[in-house]
Design an enzyme around this catalytic site. Sequence first.
Site, PDB file in Angstrom:
ATOM      1  N   GLU A  83      59.319  88.758  10.586  1.00  0.00           N
ATOM      2  CA  GLU A  83      59.425  89.709   9.555  1.00  0.00           C
ATOM      3  C   GLU A  83      60.726  88.624   8.160  1.00  0.00           C
ATOM      4  O   GLU A  83      61.592  88.964   7.313  1.00  0.00           O
ATOM      5  CB  GLU A  83      60.298  90.886   9.763  1.00  0.00           C
ATOM      6  CG  GLU A  83      61.042  90.830  11.161  1.00  0.00           C
ATOM      7  CD  GLU A  83      62.134  91.571  11.912  1.00  0.00           C
ATOM      8  OE1 GLU A  83      62.876  92.525  11.099  1.00  0.00           O
ATOM      9  OE2 GLU A  83      61.580  92.178  12.795  1.00  0.00           O
ATOM     10  N   CYS A 120      60.323  94.632  14.066  1.00  0.00           N
ATOM     11  CA  CYS A 120      59.527  94.039  15.151  1.00  0.00           C
ATOM     12  C   CYS A 120      58.808  94.256  16.457  1.00  0.00           C
ATOM     13  O   CYS A 120      57.972  94.140  17.222  1.00  0.00           O
ATOM     14  CB  CYS A 120      61.398  93.810  16.802  1.00  0.00           C
ATOM     15  SG  CYS A 120      62.384  93.004  15.333  1.00  0.00           S
ATOM     16  N   HIS A 243      61.358  96.353  24.005  1.00  0.00           N
ATOM     17  CA  HIS A 243      61.903  95.840  22.422  1.00  0.00           C
ATOM     18  C   HIS A 243      63.217  95.284  23.093  1.00  0.00           C
ATOM     19  O   HIS A 243      63.860  96.165  23.206  1.00  0.00           O
ATOM     20  CB  HIS A 243      61.525  96.108  21.515  1.00  0.00           C
ATOM     21  CG  HIS A 243      62.495  95.632  20.055  1.00  0.00           C
ATOM     22  ND1 HIS A 243      61.968  94.289  20.498  1.00  0.00           N
ATOM     23  CD2 HIS A 243      63.567  96.013  19.217  1.00  0.00           C
ATOM     24  CE1 HIS A 243      63.114  93.627  18.905  1.00  0.00           C
ATOM     25  NE2 HIS A 243      64.016  94.382  18.751  1.00  0.00           N
TER      26      HIS A 243
END
Length: 444
Positions: A83, A120, A243
Site C-alpha cells: 500500500e 494490509c 495482523h
Amino acid sequence: MTTAGIDAVEIRTGNLKLDLAETFAPEKDEDPAKYTKGLGLHASSFPDAYEDIVTMGANAAKRLMDRKGLEPEDIGRIDVATESAFDHSKPVSTYIAGCLEDVYDDDFHHANKGERKFACVAGTQAIDDAVNWIQAGKNRGRAALVIATDTALYARGDSGEATQGAGAVAMLIDEDPDLVSVDPVQGFGSADETDFLKPNQQFPSVDGKRSMQVYLARMREAMMDVESQRDLHPDDFAVVPFHIPFPGMVRKGAALGFRHISRGTDVEEELAEEIGMQPRLEDFEDEEAYRDALSAYTDDLTETDRYREWYDKTVEPTLGISRYVGNWYTGSVHLARASALREARSNGRNLDEQKLLVCSYGSGAQAEIHVETVQPGWEEEIAALNVEEQLRDRYDLTFEEYEQIHDVHNYDESTDIDAFTTPEEEFVFDGWGRMGERKYTYVE
Ligand code: HMG
C-alpha cells in the site's frame, strides 16, 4: 487437490531503527511505558536513504531465490502486495523483476506479474491467488513469488507515528510446500469503511480509535464465516497469528478470538465456574446491555489462567519480531507467522502437522481468517532466516536523524542527506530515469 502453500520465507527489514522508549517518547514528553507496555512496541524500522519498497522486496526475494537454488525460469508468477506504491500504473513487481534480472542470467519474461491492493490484507490475498493458480493446474511446475513490502510511514505528529515500520516479506508459494500448506477453509468479514485510507496521498488519513473497533468488528465477522464451515476449538490451533498494527491491538483481537472459538465448547463450561457462561444476545433486552456484558465477560476472561496459558502459547510468540520493527502493513501477519515458528524452533516445540489459524486484516476494511498446516520441513526453513542479525545491525537513529529520514521519504520534501549506513551486497535506489521512473543498482 494439489497441496499448495508457503515453501520458503525471507524477511528484510529497513536498515534503520528508531527506539520508541529511549528516543521517541522523551521527545513527545510521554511515558515510555505507553509504547513498550500499552502499544507493545520497543522500536520501529525505517528505510535508509537508498532503500524503498522495491529494494527491500528485491533483497528479500534474492536471498530466497539464492537459498532455494532458484532461477527466473522456476518462477511463473510475481505478485507484490503493497500500500506504499509510487506508481498508479506500472506495478512494483516489474521493478523488482528488473532488479533480479540484473543479477541472474535468465529473465522473468514468461512470469505473470501484478500488484495486489487491499491495505494490509493484500499479502494474504496474493497468497490465495497463488495457491488458486497452482491448484487450478496453471503453474506448469513453476512456483509463485509473493512479496509483501511497505514503508508504513504516517505524517509527523499523526497518532499513528509511533506504530510506523518498514520492511518486506518474500514468500515462495509452491506445490508440496516445506513450511505451511494452506487449507481450503476461509472466512471473510468485509465492509465499506473509512477508518484508514490514502486517497491520492502518501500518508494515511486515520481515525485511529475507530480503526481499532473496525478491526475487531471485521475479525468477528470473519470468525463467524469460518464457524459456518467448521467447528472451532481453542485447542485446535498451535499458533494464531494476527495482523499486527501494534501488539496491543492483537491483545484485543486474541481475546475476541478466544471468546468466539470457546463458545459452546467444554472450555466455556470449564470457565463458567470462575466467570460464568458467555452472555447471549437473546438474554438481553437491548443490544447495548448485551455489548456491555460481553465486554465485562471479556475482561474477566483475560484474567483467567486458562486464557493466559492459551495466549502465552499461541499468540504471544507471534509478536516477537513486530515489537522491534513496528507495522509492516502487508507483511505484518506474515512476520507474525515467522516469529512464532522461529520461537517454536528455539524452544524445541514440535509443530509438525499442527494447525495455524491465520487472522489477516486490512483497513477499508476486510478480515480474512484461514487455516494452515505446518509441514515437516518447517524447522529447516525457519533456521535459514537471518532476521536476528538484520535487527541487530540496524543503525540506531537520534530524533533529529529520524526527522531527516522521514523527510527524505516524504514526497512533498526535497531533503537529500547522506545515508546512515553503507550498502553491501544489496539492491539500492539510484535516482530517477527520464520518464520519472525509479532506478536501481546492485551494490556488490
Ligand atoms: P494513542 O492516542 O497514541 O495511544 O493512539 P493511547 O492513548 O490510546 O494509548 C495506547 C495504549 O497504551 C492504550 O491501551 C493505553 O491505555 C496504553 P488500551 O487502553 O487501548 O489497552 N497506555 C499505557 N500503558 C502503560 N503505561 C502507560 C500508558 N499510557 C498509555 N504509561 C492508536 C493509539 C492505536 C489509536 C494510534 O497509534 C494510531 O492511530 N495508530 C494507527 C492506526 C492503527 O494502528 N489502528 C489499528 C487497527 S487498524 C489496522 O490494523 C490497519 C492498519 O494496519 C492499516 C492497514 O490495514 O493498511 C493500521
